[in-house]
Design an enzyme around this catalytic site. Structure first.
Site, PDB file in Angstrom:
ATOM      1  N   CYS A   2     106.855  20.320 111.383  1.00 48.47           N
ATOM      2  CA  CYS A   2     107.101  20.939 112.677  1.00 48.47           C
ATOM      3  C   CYS A   2     105.910  20.695 113.610  1.00 48.47           C
ATOM      4  O   CYS A   2     104.803  20.463 113.169  1.00 48.47           O
ATOM      5  CB  CYS A   2     107.317  22.447 112.603  1.00 48.47           C
ATOM      6  N   ARG A  28     106.474  14.770 113.589  1.00 52.09           N
ATOM      7  CA  ARG A  28     106.258  15.865 112.633  1.00 52.09           C
ATOM      8  C   ARG A  28     107.555  16.567 112.240  1.00 52.09           C
ATOM      9  O   ARG A  28     107.581  17.368 111.312  1.00 52.09           O
ATOM     10  CB  ARG A  28     105.315  16.899 113.250  1.00 52.09           C
ATOM     11  N   TRP A  74     111.276  20.712 111.649  1.00 56.11           N
ATOM     12  CA  TRP A  74     111.751  20.062 110.436  1.00 56.11           C
ATOM     13  C   TRP A  74     112.163  21.207 109.531  1.00 56.11           C
ATOM     14  O   TRP A  74     111.337  21.977 109.060  1.00 56.11           O
ATOM     15  CB  TRP A  74     110.640  19.236 109.802  1.00 56.11           C
ATOM     16  N   ASN A  98     104.691  26.955 112.802  1.00 56.14           N
ATOM     17  CA  ASN A  98     104.643  25.851 111.852  1.00 56.14           C
ATOM     18  C   ASN A  98     104.101  26.414 110.547  1.00 56.14           C
ATOM     19  O   ASN A  98     103.111  27.135 110.553  1.00 56.14           O
ATOM     20  CB  ASN A  98     103.704  24.767 112.405  1.00 56.14           C
ATOM     21  N   GLY A  99     104.767  26.120 109.423  1.00 56.20           N
ATOM     22  CA  GLY A  99     104.306  26.638 108.126  1.00 56.20           C
ATOM     23  C   GLY A  99     105.393  27.462 107.473  1.00 56.20           C
ATOM     24  O   GLY A  99     106.548  27.430 107.886  1.00 56.20           O
ATOM     25  N   GLU A 479     104.866   0.775  96.197  1.00 55.37           N
ATOM     26  CA  GLU A 479     104.726   1.014  97.623  1.00 55.37           C
ATOM     27  C   GLU A 479     105.776   0.213  98.419  1.00 55.37           C
ATOM     28  O   GLU A 479     106.391   0.739  99.354  1.00 55.37           O
ATOM     29  CB  GLU A 479     103.295   0.659  98.073  1.00 55.37           C
ATOM     30  N   LYS A 483     108.573   1.944 100.809  1.00 59.21           N
ATOM     31  CA  LYS A 483     108.697   1.580 102.232  1.00 59.21           C
ATOM     32  C   LYS A 483     110.139   1.227 102.556  1.00 59.21           C
ATOM     33  O   LYS A 483     110.713   1.668 103.537  1.00 59.21           O
ATOM     34  CB  LYS A 483     107.846   0.354 102.516  1.00 59.21           C
ATOM     35  N   GLU A 486     112.696   4.345 102.169  1.00 62.68           N
ATOM     36  CA  GLU A 486     112.562   5.471 103.100  1.00 62.68           C
ATOM     37  C   GLU A 486     113.020   5.128 104.510  1.00 62.68           C
ATOM     38  O   GLU A 486     113.497   5.991 105.226  1.00 62.68           O
ATOM     39  CB  GLU A 486     111.137   6.040 103.102  1.00 62.68           C
ATOM     40  N   HIS A 502     114.081  -2.935  78.816  1.00 57.95           N
ATOM     41  CA  HIS A 502     114.312  -1.683  78.089  1.00 57.95           C
ATOM     42  C   HIS A 502     115.328  -0.807  78.811  1.00 57.95           C
ATOM     43  O   HIS A 502     115.390   0.394  78.550  1.00 57.95           O
ATOM     44  CB  HIS A 502     112.986  -0.952  77.868  1.00 57.95           C
ATOM     45  N   LYS A 601     106.380  13.420 109.214  1.00 60.00           N
ATOM     46  CA  LYS A 601     105.121  12.731 108.959  1.00 60.00           C
ATOM     47  C   LYS A 601     104.177  13.517 108.066  1.00 60.00           C
ATOM     48  O   LYS A 601     103.538  12.972 107.193  1.00 60.00           O
ATOM     49  CB  LYS A 601     104.448  12.421 110.299  1.00 60.00           C
TER      50      LYS A 601
END
Ligand code: F6R
Length: 606
Positions: A2, A28, A74, A98-99, A479, A483, A486, A502, A601
């Site tokens: 947020c 955010r 968010w 926020n939080g 990585e 990338k 996402e 396997h 983010k």
């Protein structure tokens, strides 16, 4: 998560400033947004589901309000809709938050018992009601209200608050979630992060946990949790609004990928004294530690895996890499001989921050590898080494990841340089020469973008894409795969090349793309054997290798050749084609590259 923005001032239209700030903070969170502004001494709230652009469409821009607070969300409690969006209002109090207020269910029950009725599913509405309740209970004394609020609430919050009784003031309250106050002549701001206000000022104050502030257009008074006034340093942000613009690029992610040579140069300037062949800054001597534990999440954890390979190989110290959210809940074998390294771009990731606190409590030294100056993790570690990536706006990290890997290679080099085997390790002797050439080699790879776009064109229609490699190349596969998935929403997995047979190999069908990475001469033949195994089962193999490895044959469909550099630095080159392939696959699928669905983010929830 947020984003919060607030403005109070005599010169600008508060709504314009807040909307602009929210647009800057949209990375955010972006599932709903809202604004509260003061019009003719009356408070008006507008909220919309979805992006800031939806909110912008409904806000009347002719209004000359000079106080406003805004929020981009968010969702954590309750789905993204208008009711759950901020600001929330109760009685005379209006807040953006926020939080997470962890004890909000208990508080909600108590408030319901005294007659409060709730419209939303959020912890924020409960926080707002609590503030209203305490305001009345404290004879409308706002300072005492805030002090009591802080005692009664558990969890994390950065709050922007307006009170109907004094609409010429804006309040900021902070605990465990970032909040800054920006300042300029007769104008003050609050924000979750400096980029929100960079269009207007680069002067800011960082609020510490437990602090709150009363802000008017020409004054900022900051108080500690006991209500005593504290003096705060006004800092200057090292950067400008230009740094956070997209410039000529279609997306921030592409811009940030292309900034990697420049970031590497900045890292060299910040840490290396080329004349004296040494580190400028006080690079800590890690040789006294018996082992190292790296805690981080997501891509930062993947950077940690590269660090593990390099530090173990060249620094001769055993390294464990722990996902921070797991580290917190398992039996730990760390003590004063363990160095705990926390890696984080934002410096605000809740799980990483908590892992650092556990490490501090266990008597370990902690070292932060952090991008955002003065962030919570930076303030909680015994020592910080800053990555010099600058503001990273795209949700998917690229330049900050490579800056983290660069610092980890510096740490490995520093350990190796001081070891007695130095003369035997050629890579170490020429590290600085190779490091200085790195930005040029990075640029060479970036100049081949068309090649990677074509590869993306050959795989973007597939449902599954695999990455395989061994050792450090496997860490890069993880990585590259993250990338890709996402931002393009295509299922992807990374596998140690030797592990395929396997289980995973049963997923390989005619045309399944497999990106095989081979950069290490010592194990090249082994990985190539594994690539042949998938090729013979119909895979469409994209073979990523270095120009010194002349290994050819009919085991691949497309070959990506990157320049060979020092082994300590090779990952910084290998990652670039993977970033660009992911970017172009997402672009060809018309995905919202900078703001992938469901993500944000900075992850300040556990
Ligand atoms: C992926 C990505 C995330 C972050 C992770 C940790 O592209 O950006 O996986 O790496 O959320 O974030 P920081 O580094 O801010 O702690």
């Amino acid at each position: 998560m947020c984003g919060i923005v607030g403005y109070i001032g005599k010169n600008k239209k508060a709504k314009d400033v807040v909307i602009k700030g929210l647009e800057r903070l949209e990375y955010r969170g972006y599932d709903s947004a809202g604004i509260a502004f003061v019009d003719n001494n009356k408070l008006i709230i507008q909220k919309e589901k979805g992006r800031i652009s939806n909110l912008k469409n409904v806000v009347d821009f002719n209004n000359k309000a000079n106080v406003a607070i805004g929020h981009t969300r968010w969702a954590t409690h309750g789905i993204p809709n208008k009711d759950n969006a901020h600001p929330h209002r109760c009685g005379k109090i209006t807040i953006v938050h926020n939080g997470i207020i962890e004890n909000y269910m208990e508080l909600k029950k108590e408030l319901e018992n005294v007659g409060y009725v709730f419209k939303s599913e959020t912890d924020t509405e409960v926080a707002c009601a609590l503030l209203d309740y305490l305001y009345k209970k404290n004879n409308e004394n706002i300072k005492n209200t805030i002090k009591q609020f802080q005692k009664l609430t558990k969890g994390a919050y950065a709050l922007g608050m307006l009170c109907d009784d004094d609409l010429n003031s804006l309040y900021a309250i902070k605990k465990n979630s970032p909040l800054i106050i920006g300042t300029n002549n007769n104008e003050n701001y609050i924000a979750s992060d400096v980029p929100a206000i960079l269009d207007f000022t680069n002067k800011y104050i960082v609020l510490d946990d437990g602090e709150f502030a009363k802000i008017t257009s020409d004054s900022i008074n900051v108080y500690n949790k006991n209500g005593n006034m504290v003096n705060k340093e006004i800092k200057t942000f090292d950067g400008s609004a230009e740094d956070i613009n997209k410039n000529r690029y279609d997306h921030y992610m592409l811009k940030e990928i292309h900034e990697q040579p420049e970031v590497t140069k900045k890292m060299i300037d910040a840490y290396i004294d080329n004349e004296n062949n040494s580190f400028i800054s006080d690079m800590p001597d890690l040789s006294k530690y018996k082992n190292i534990t790296i805690v981080a999440c997501g891509s930062a954890m993947h950077a940690g895996l590269i660090g593990k390979s390099l530090i173990e190989e060249y620094g001769n110290i055993q390294v464990n890499v722990e996902t921070a959210s797991e580290f917190r809940y398992k039996k730990l074998f760390i003590d004063k001989d363990t160095l705990v390294i926390a890696i984080s771009q934002s410096g605000e990731t809740a799980d990483t921050l908590e892992a650092v606190k556990i490490a501090n409590d266990s008597g370990c030294d902690t070292l932060g590898i952090i991008n955002v100056n003065g962030s919570s993790i930076a303030r909680n570690t015994s020592k910080v080494l800053y990555t010099k990536a600058g503001p990273e706006i795209a949700v998917a990290t690229t330049k900050a990841y490579s800056a983290q890997v660069t610092l980890l290679s510096f740490i490995a080099y520093n350990l190796a340089k001081n070891s007695k085997d130095i003369n035997e390790i050629k890579e170490i002797q020429k590290f600085l020469t190779d490091l200085n050439k790195l930005p040029i080699l990075m640029q060479k790879i970036l100049d081949n973008e068309e090649e990677y776009r074509q590869i993306a064109g050959s795989i973007y229609n597939n449902n599954d894409i695999f990455f395989i490699g061994r050792g450090i190349d496997y860490a890069l596969c993880m990585e590259g795969s993250l990338k890709l998935k996402e931002i393009s929403y295509i299922h992807s997995e990374a596998y140690p090349a030797g592990e395929l047979k396997h289980g995973t190999i049963s997923l390989i069908e005619n045309g399944t793309p497999v990106i095989g990475i081979v950069t290490d001469k010592k194990i090249a033949d082994k990985t190539i054997s594994n690539i042949k195994e998938v090729k013979s089962r119909g895979a469409n193999v994209i073979y990523v290798t270095t120009d010194n490895l002349v290994k050819d044959g009919d085991f691949y469909d497309t070959k990506v050749t990157i320049p060979k550099t020092n082994t300590l630095l090779q990952p910084l080159l290998t990652i670039i084609p993977l970033q660009l392939i992911a970017y172009h696959v997402a672009k060809l699928n018309n995905c919202d590259i900078d703001k992938p669905k469901n993500l944000a983010k900075s992850v300040t929830v556990e």
